[in-house]
Design an enzyme around this catalytic site. Structure first.
Site, PDB file in Angstrom:
ATOM      1  N   ASP A  78      -3.443   2.762  -6.726  1.00  6.62           N
ATOM      2  CA  ASP A  78      -4.518   3.704  -6.401  1.00  6.62           C
ATOM      3  C   ASP A  78      -3.974   5.041  -5.938  1.00  6.62           C
ATOM      4  OD1 ASP A  78      -7.560   2.141  -5.560  1.00  6.62           O
ATOM      5  OD2 ASP A  78      -5.907   1.147  -6.565  1.00  6.62           O
ATOM      6  N   CYS A 118      -1.745  -5.353  -4.656  1.00  7.44           N
ATOM      7  CA  CYS A 118      -2.455  -4.113  -4.355  1.00  7.44           C
ATOM      8  C   CYS A 118      -3.951  -4.159  -4.609  1.00  7.44           C
ATOM      9  CB  CYS A 118      -1.789  -2.964  -5.105  1.00  7.44           C
ATOM     10  SG  CYS A 118      -0.132  -2.591  -4.435  1.00  7.44           S
ATOM     11  N   ASP A 119      -4.560  -2.969  -4.503  1.00  9.94           N
ATOM     12  CA  ASP A 119      -5.986  -2.815  -4.273  1.00  9.94           C
ATOM     13  C   ASP A 119      -6.889  -3.479  -5.306  1.00  9.94           C
ATOM     14  OD1 ASP A 119      -4.504  -1.021  -2.752  1.00  9.94           O
ATOM     15  OD2 ASP A 119      -6.098   0.450  -2.669  1.00  9.94           O
ATOM     16  N   LYS A 120      -6.601  -3.331  -6.584  1.00 12.59           N
ATOM     17  CA  LYS A 120      -7.456  -3.906  -7.617  1.00 12.59           C
ATOM     18  C   LYS A 120      -6.857  -5.165  -8.224  1.00 12.59           C
ATOM     19  CE  LYS A 120      -9.935  -0.445  -6.779  1.00 12.59           C
ATOM     20  NZ  LYS A 120      -8.993   0.055  -5.782  1.00 12.59           N
ATOM     21  N   CYS A 190       1.668  -0.601   0.946  1.00 11.93           N
ATOM     22  CA  CYS A 190       1.617   0.505   1.904  1.00 11.93           C
ATOM     23  C   CYS A 190       1.547  -0.031   3.332  1.00 11.93           C
ATOM     24  CB  CYS A 190       0.414   1.387   1.622  1.00 11.93           C
ATOM     25  SG  CYS A 190       0.530   2.276   0.062  1.00 11.93           S
ATOM     26  N   GLU A 440     -12.277   6.778  -5.647  1.00 13.17           N
ATOM     27  CA  GLU A 440     -12.172   6.881  -4.198  1.00 13.17           C
ATOM     28  C   GLU A 440     -11.827   8.322  -3.835  1.00 13.17           C
ATOM     29  OE1 GLU A 440      -9.000   4.172  -3.095  1.00 13.17           O
ATOM     30  OE2 GLU A 440      -7.576   5.821  -3.055  1.00 13.17           O
ATOM     31  N   SER A 466     -10.915   5.121   0.304  1.00 11.71           N
ATOM     32  CA  SER A 466      -9.727   4.282   0.332  1.00 11.71           C
ATOM     33  C   SER A 466      -9.692   3.451   1.607  1.00 11.71           C
ATOM     34  CB  SER A 466      -8.486   5.181   0.262  1.00 11.71           C
ATOM     35  OG  SER A 466      -7.324   4.474   0.591  1.00 11.71           O
TER      36      SER A 466
END
Length: 556
Positions: A78, A118-120, A190, A440, A466
């Site tokens: 992202d 990660c995010d997705k 992160c 985002e 985010s």
């Protein structure tokens, strides 16, 4: 036990022959064949460790009497996709789920290990695991090292806020350049409690990943041991016939949401848990989410909502410590993929909990969850705010609207115009269909903080924010402007009220005036082709999790 490789079935000769060509022996294809879905990529630090970790997962599978077979999926970052690339990030959640489903069903794996961070990627993998309902376990790569500079500790969210600080003149170009090059300091997710680590912690709290796996540093030796353990355990789950739904169900889903809320997690968890529930065929909407998340106090906060990073979370006790703290709010009967039950694990948990970091319930930071699910004439179907990331003086804000029809417009405004304190920045046509892709607004939100405006200026959008976002940022406004939602009716200077205590967002314009404005709505021209055109055509609203390829009404 084995879905393929039966030499007594003549029609399996071609499968056996082609697996032989790939290097597998006859006896290998007669064992449980475990698919390893590896999201390793060179261009995402959260996934680079999997190039090594997958070797140990395979060792565990072989040692337990199984046969590993690895294949890959996309793994977008992202952070790297900010701006135009962000149109393609949320669609990849469903694409990842669909690609896993297609590969697994085509090859007939018996059990699955998901390597994702990660995010997705984690949400997409969760959707695939729920749809396939085979034995499955997850493993994340571990967290990035925090960065130290001049006696202070920084993480990735600080780099985004540094853009605003540089624009304001708080830091010089030399410092900005040094941070830009070094603040993202290693492989791993992160080092803040953004969406990646929120969803990694969700895996732990729901019992489908080993405890401590999401918060430990990527280079921790225990990560190697976890990988072997996961490899061994998945073979046992296949032999025991325990499918994913044995562990991931309505009970564990609520446990996971309670952990997200109690630890101050990302607003993106709202989208992803709603989508997961839909794939699981569990009746669960935004109101249900709010009832669950508001039933627990917030006992911890981390970057970007507080000073501590994800390594501090780990050192303070990690996910097990938060679960132990809210134990009375959880369903302890939930089974764990690694063995036992949540209650059994917490009964034996004797880890040290740093109570300056993870507070007792009676000393909670907030009494009723980290999110505010707000409604009003501007968001009749709901909107989402991370209340635990908002300064208390901004819980209630009334101000004039400054309207933008894209992220690019608000970025340009922040860079080149004067932002008046008290205003409400309205960013519309960035929803699932309008964007498309529900971008985002991470950079604009971070710039507001870096410019010191997060205590006087609010930002609202039908897009999303985010996990690295803090400040008075209202996202997921539904229905979105593209489909005629009230956000499309806002004009510069209109007064907007946001009240997080009353869960309210109101446009202070008379109803008759709004009716007149409906006659003159003009959507921005955004011609599409390829995957984005298909996405706009099929995606649901944010209040349903922005589901694309797994919408239940497609089967009616």
């Amino acid at each position: 036990m084995n879905r393929r490789g039966n030499e007594k079935d003549m029609t399996e000769a071609y499968f056996i022959g082609l697996m032989s060509a790939a290097g597998y022996r006859k006896k290998d294809v007669q064992k449980p064949i475990i698919g390893i879905i590896n999201s390793y990529t060179d261009v995402n630090p959260g996934h680079k460790p999997f190039v090594e970790l997958v070797k140990y997962v395979k060792e565990g599978i072989w040692a337990a009497g199984g046969t590993p077979g690895e294949f890959g999926v996309p793994a977008p970052c992202d952070g790297m996709a900010q701006g135009p690339g962000m149109h393609y990030v949320l669609p990849q959640r469903d694409l990842i789920a669909a690609s896993v489903e297609a590969m697994v069903e085509a090859h007939g794996f018996d059990g699955l290990v998901f390597l994702g961070s990660c995010d997705k990627i984690i949400p997409g993998m969760l959707m695939a695991a729920a749809h396939l309902d085979l034995p499955a376990i997850f493993l994340t790569a571990g967290a990035m090292m925090p960065y130290q500079d001049a006696g202070k500790v920084y993480c990735t969210s600080d780099l985004k806020e540094a853009i605003g600080r540089f624009k304001k003149g708080d830091i010089d170009e030399k410092t900005f350049d040094r941070w830009r090059e070094n603040m993202c300091s290693s492989a791993g997710t992160c080092s803040m409690y953004g969406t990646a680590n929120t969803m990694g912690a969700f895996l732990e709290a729901t019992g489908v990943a080993p405890f401590e796996s999401s918060t430990m540093l990527f280079c921790d030796g225990r990560k190697t041991r976890q990988s072997r353990n996961v490899g061994e355990r998945i073979v046992e789950l296949v032999q025991e016939g325990k499918r994913f739904s044995h562990f991931m169900n309505a009970v564990s889903l609520k446990n996971g949401i309670k952990h997200v809320s109690a630890s101050g997690g990302s607003t993106n968890a709202v989208l992803h848990t709603l989508a997961l529930a839909k794939v699981m065929n569990v009746k669960f909407d935004l109101q249900d989410f709010d009832q669950v998340q508001s039933s627990v106090p917030v006992v911890a906060k981390f970057k970007p909502s507080a000073a501590l990073n994800i390594n501090d979370f780990h050192q303070a006790g990690g996910v097990p410590a938060v679960l132990a703290t809210i134990k009375d709010k959880l369903d302890l009967s939930a089974p764990l993929a690694m063995g036992g039950t949540l209650g059994g694990f917490l009964d034996e948990f004797d880890g040290t909990i740093d109570r300056t970091v993870i507070r007792k319930q009676e000393e909670a930071l907030l009494p009723n969850g980290c999110f505010s699910i707000i409604r009003g004439n501007l968001a009749p179907m709901g909107a989402v705010v991370k209340k635990s990331g908002v300064e208390p003086q901004m819980y209630h804000h009334v101000g004039p609207a400054v309207v933008f029809n894209s992220e690019e417009e608000v970025r340009d405004y922040l860079l080149n115009k004067t932002v008046e304190p008290g205003s409400v920045l309205v960013v519309r046509y960035e929803g699932p269909k309008g964007g498309p892709g529900m971008r985002e607004l991470s950079i604009p939100a971070a710039m507001l903080v870096g410019m010191g405006l997060h205590t006087s200026v609010a930002m609202i959008t039908d897009g999303r924010f985010s996990g690295a976002t803090r400040g008075p940022c209202v996202g997921h406004i539904t229905p979105e402007a593209w489909v005629g939602g009230p956000l499309a009716l806002v004009k510069d200077g209109d007064i907007i009220e946001i009240d997080l205590e009353r869960n309210l967002i109101e446009l202070k314009v008379p109803d008759d005036e709004l009716e007149l404005r409906k006659q003159t709505i003009q959507r921005p021209a955004r011609a599409l082709h390829g995957v984005l055109a298909a996405y706009r055509d099929g995606v649901s609203g944010a209040e349903q999790g922005a589901v694309w390829l797994y919408r239940d009404d497609w089967n009616k």
